[in-house]
Design a protein around this motif. Structure first.
Motif, PDB file in Angstrom:
ATOM      1  N   ASP A  36       0.833  -1.196   0.000  1.00 36.52           N
ATOM      2  CA  ASP A  36       0.000   0.000   0.000  1.00 36.52           C
ATOM      3  C   ASP A  36       0.870   1.249   0.000  1.00 36.52           C
ATOM      4  O   ASP A  36       1.961   1.253   0.569  1.00 36.52           O
ATOM      5  CB  ASP A  36      -0.883   0.043   1.256  1.00 36.52           C
ATOM      6  N   ALA A  37       0.368   2.305  -0.625  1.00 40.43           N
ATOM      7  CA  ALA A  37       1.013   3.618  -0.594  1.00 40.43           C
ATOM      8  C   ALA A  37      -0.031   4.621  -0.132  1.00 40.43           C
ATOM      9  O   ALA A  37      -0.935   4.976  -0.882  1.00 40.43           O
ATOM     10  CB  ALA A  37       1.560   3.982  -1.964  1.00 40.43           C
ATOM     11  N   ASP A  38       0.104   5.033   1.112  1.00 33.73           N
ATOM     12  CA  ASP A  38      -0.848   5.987   1.683  1.00 33.73           C
ATOM     13  C   ASP A  38      -0.268   7.388   1.607  1.00 33.73           C
ATOM     14  O   ASP A  38       0.930   7.543   1.429  1.00 33.73           O
ATOM     15  CB  ASP A  38      -1.139   5.600   3.136  1.00 33.73           C
ATOM     16  N   PRO A  39      -1.041   8.431   1.710  1.00 34.46           N
ATOM     17  CA  PRO A  39      -2.432   8.488   2.104  1.00 34.46           C
ATOM     18  C   PRO A  39      -3.417   8.345   0.942  1.00 34.46           C
ATOM     19  O   PRO A  39      -4.621   8.317   1.161  1.00 34.46           O
ATOM     20  CB  PRO A  39      -2.551   9.871   2.740  1.00 34.46           C
ATOM     21  N   GLY A  40      -2.955   8.234  -0.288  1.00 36.28           N
ATOM     22  CA  GLY A  40      -3.862   8.178  -1.433  1.00 36.28           C
ATOM     23  C   GLY A  40      -4.453   6.817  -1.726  1.00 36.28           C
ATOM     24  O   GLY A  40      -5.147   6.643  -2.720  1.00 36.28           O
ATOM     25  N   ASN A  41      -4.153   5.831  -0.880  1.00 33.10           N
ATOM     26  CA  ASN A  41      -4.688   4.476  -1.025  1.00 33.10           C
ATOM     27  C   ASN A  41      -4.260   3.805  -2.319  1.00 33.10           C
ATOM     28  O   ASN A  41      -4.984   2.994  -2.890  1.00 33.10           O
ATOM     29  CB  ASN A  41      -6.216   4.493  -0.893  1.00 33.10           C
ATOM     30  N   TRP A  42      -3.071   4.133  -2.833  1.00 34.55           N
ATOM     31  CA  TRP A  42      -2.546   3.489  -4.036  1.00 34.55           C
ATOM     32  C   TRP A  42      -2.032   2.104  -3.677  1.00 34.55           C
ATOM     33  O   TRP A  42      -1.702   1.816  -2.529  1.00 34.55           O
ATOM     34  CB  TRP A  42      -1.420   4.324  -4.637  1.00 34.55           C
ATOM     35  N   LEU A  43      -1.944   1.234  -4.691  1.00 36.15           N
ATOM     36  CA  LEU A  43      -1.424  -0.113  -4.502  1.00 36.15           C
ATOM     37  C   LEU A  43      -0.290  -0.345  -5.483  1.00 36.15           C
ATOM     38  O   LEU A  43      -0.402  -0.035  -6.672  1.00 36.15           O
ATOM     39  CB  LEU A  43      -2.525  -1.153  -4.742  1.00 36.15           C
ATOM     40  N   THR A  44       0.814  -0.883  -4.979  1.00 38.65           N
ATOM     41  CA  THR A  44       1.968  -1.215  -5.815  1.00 38.65           C
ATOM     42  C   THR A  44       2.107  -2.727  -5.868  1.00 38.65           C
ATOM     43  O   THR A  44       2.029  -3.399  -4.841  1.00 38.65           O
ATOM     44  CB  THR A  44       3.267  -0.628  -5.221  1.00 38.65           C
ATOM     45  N   TRP A  45       2.307  -3.267  -7.068  1.00 34.07           N
ATOM     46  CA  TRP A  45       2.649  -4.679  -7.234  1.00 34.07           C
ATOM     47  C   TRP A  45       4.130  -4.727  -7.563  1.00 34.07           C
ATOM     48  O   TRP A  45       4.565  -4.272  -8.616  1.00 34.07           O
ATOM     49  CB  TRP A  45       1.844  -5.321  -8.366  1.00 34.07           C
ATOM     50  N   HIS A  46       4.926  -5.225  -6.619  1.00 25.45           N
ATOM     51  CA  HIS A  46       6.364  -5.385  -6.837  1.00 25.45           C
ATOM     52  C   HIS A  46       6.569  -6.744  -7.504  1.00 25.45           C
ATOM     53  O   HIS A  46       6.735  -7.754  -6.832  1.00 25.45           O
ATOM     54  CB  HIS A  46       7.128  -5.319  -5.508  1.00 25.45           C
TER      55      HIS A  46
END
Length: 113
Positions: A36-46
């Motif tokens: 997760d990447a907050d505060p924007g609620n983004w999602l990263t797939w590594h």
């Protein structure tokens, strides 16, 4: 130089705080893992390795990113099927481990020699 992150689905760009959160993940040694990447609620797939490239999704398209990853890599292992939340607990791998790995590579001689 500035890194530009975009949502895989809609092309949206993150707000400045989320941008900083995503930039902190760049040097992470993870593979086959959602973060997760907050505060924007983004999602990263590594992805990396057999799980493909790193992918990003805005808060509105997290489900679409997971669906694409699961469709593409779901038969390779459990990683694409991980369930959230996916907190980022800092860089994976220590600086000491990185120095050791660099040192070991130098003991095998120059490439092509």
């Amino acid at each position: 130089m500035k890194v530009i992150f975009t949502c895989e689905t809609c092309g949206a760009r993150p707000d400045p705080e989320t941008q900083t959160s995503l930039e902190r993940q760049l040097l992470d040694l993870r593979h086959g893992e959602y973060v997760d990447a907050d505060p924007g609620n983004w999602l990263t797939w590594h992805g990396r390795g057999p799980y493909g490239r790193t992918r990003y999704a805005c808060g509105a398209h997290r489900g679409e990113l997971k669906a694409v990853v699961r469709e593409s890599y779901g038969t390779l292992g459990w990683h694409p099927w991980a369930r959230g939340p996916h907190p980022w607990a800092g860089r994976r791998g220590s600086d000491k481990a990185r120095r050791l790995a660099r040192g070991l590579r130098s003991t095998f001689g120059a490439p092509g020699a």
